[in-house]
Design a protein around this motif. Structure first.
Motif, PDB file in Angstrom:
ATOM      1  N   ALA A 152       0.909  -1.172  -0.041  1.00 59.12           N
ATOM      2  CA  ALA A 152       0.188   0.145   0.011  1.00 59.12           C
ATOM      3  C   ALA A 152       1.016   1.224   0.002  1.00 59.12           C
ATOM      4  O   ALA A 152       2.103   1.104   0.301  1.00 59.12           O
ATOM      5  CB  ALA A 152      -0.974   0.055   1.255  1.00 59.12           C
ATOM      6  N   PRO A 200      -4.364   0.856  -0.790  1.00 54.75           N
ATOM      7  CA  PRO A 200      -3.778  -0.499  -0.984  1.00 54.75           C
ATOM      8  C   PRO A 200      -3.725  -0.786  -2.424  1.00 54.75           C
ATOM      9  O   PRO A 200      -4.255  -0.150  -3.324  1.00 54.75           O
ATOM     10  CB  PRO A 200      -5.048  -1.383  -0.318  1.00 54.75           C
ATOM     11  CG  PRO A 200      -5.569  -0.561   0.617  1.00 54.75           C
ATOM     12  CD  PRO A 200      -5.525   0.843  -0.105  1.00 54.75           C
ATOM     13  N   ASP A 201      -2.801  -1.604  -2.820  1.00 53.67           N
ATOM     14  CA  ASP A 201      -2.646  -2.128  -4.294  1.00 53.67           C
ATOM     15  C   ASP A 201      -2.928  -3.505  -4.333  1.00 53.67           C
ATOM     16  O   ASP A 201      -2.254  -4.609  -4.033  1.00 53.67           O
ATOM     17  CB  ASP A 201      -1.057  -2.227  -4.440  1.00 53.67           C
ATOM     18  CG  ASP A 201      -0.952  -2.478  -5.987  1.00 53.67           C
ATOM     19  OD1 ASP A 201      -1.557  -2.643  -6.867  1.00 53.67           O
ATOM     20  OD2 ASP A 201       0.635  -2.430  -6.318  1.00 53.67           O
ATOM     21  N   ALA A 205      -6.841  -3.576   5.662  1.00 52.65           N
ATOM     22  CA  ALA A 205      -6.296  -2.190   5.472  1.00 52.65           C
ATOM     23  C   ALA A 205      -7.057  -1.268   6.742  1.00 52.65           C
ATOM     24  O   ALA A 205      -6.326  -0.447   7.495  1.00 52.65           O
ATOM     25  CB  ALA A 205      -6.356  -1.585   4.246  1.00 52.65           C
TER      26      ALA A 205
END
Length: 291
Positions: free
Chosen positions: A42, A93-94, A126
């Motif tokens: 993230a 976040p990714d 997250a």
């Protein structure tokens, strides 16, 4: 050099001195492993100041966080800077890069390597991470999503109500740009009672506005949607809050037409929707008295 010439020179020097403020630097962080074993990467931007501050969890769309060149996409960079300037921390976040994917827009829903249920788990992890940060006021966390991230946000509100987890922080408010509401409306989903802002495009042929309008009305009729604001912007397609011109994307198979979907910005809708978003965060993330 005469007196007047020397004065003019000094003035020229004075007026060419410009203070340049550098953009805030995003930090790369890892969220502890999910039950699947995925370590969620993230971008994290703490708010300034010694006191605990509100935070916004921002969920990217199906195009992922990055441009083809690898840099953070303009939408997310702009959002981080805008929220930071307002005094909020930001976590992005990714979900795709953490699973070795870049984007999934061109993949049919049923064939996607990352589905909404997985992204809901990412969001819950997250949120838990955010609540543990010493700079964050865990009572003032909002969720923001675009397109696939917006659909994830609505499903997050559904899953948290249906299957709460001990110690989860409350969501102070959720804002969504052009989510897909069809499945939620069809199953008459019930959402967690957090303030909700829906920002929709009247001409959206990727995730049409009408199912979201109907879903919001259904929530309110069933007594599960007290604080819901729906804004539908005329002459606006999917991505109206961006700056790119409208174009037909024949590479996207998930719209209402087999020819593809339209995507692109509308300057008027962009300005109005961002103003509505700023006002929403100001309302739901305002300072609250300690319990």
């Amino acid at each position: 050099m005469g007196l007047v010439s020397r004065c003019l020179l000094r003035m020229a020097i004075v007026f060419t001195v410009v203070t340049v403020h550098a953009a805030p630097a995003l930090q790369r962080v890892d969220i502890p492993p999910l039950p699947s074993g995925v370590v969620l990467r993230a971008h994290w931007l703490p708010a300034e100041g010694p006191e605990r501050r509100p935070a916004v969890l921002a969920l990217h769309g199906c195009g992922g966080l990055y441009t083809k060149g690898g840099g953070l996409a303009e939408r997310y960079r702009e959002t981080a800077e805008r929220l930071h300037a307002a005094g909020y921390a930001v976590l992005m976040p990714d979900s795709f890069g953490s699973r070795s994917l870049r984007e999934i827009c061109q993949t049919r829903y049923r064939e996607r390597g990352v589905d909404v249920a997985q992204r809901v788990q990412d969001a819950r992890a997250a949120l838990a991470w955010l609540a543990t940060q010493p700079q964050v006021d865990a009572r003032r966390i909002g969720v923001l999503g675009w397109s696939n991230g917006a659909t994830t946000t609505l499903n997050l509100l559904e899953q948290r109500l249906a299957r709460p987890e001990p110690g989860e922080p409350a969501i102070a408010g959720a804002a969504v740009f052009y989510p897909g509401c069809g499945p939620l409306a069809k199953r008459q989903a019930v959402l967690e009672a957090a303030p909700l802002l829906m920002l929709l495009g009247a001409l959206d042929d990727w995730t049409p506005a009408q199912p979201c309008v109907d879903f919001a009305r259904s929530l309110q009729a069933r007594g599960g949607g007290g604080d819901i604001t729906v804004q539908v912007y005329d002459n606006s397609y999917h991505g109206f809050a961006g700056t790119a011109p409208v174009r037909l994307r024949a590479d996207v198979p998930n719209g209402t037409s087999p020819e593809g979907v339209h995507q692109g910005g509308n300057p008027e809708a962009r300005a109005k929707s961002l103003a509505a978003l700023d006002a929403f965060w100001s309302r739901v993330l305002a300072t609250r008295a300690a319990p």
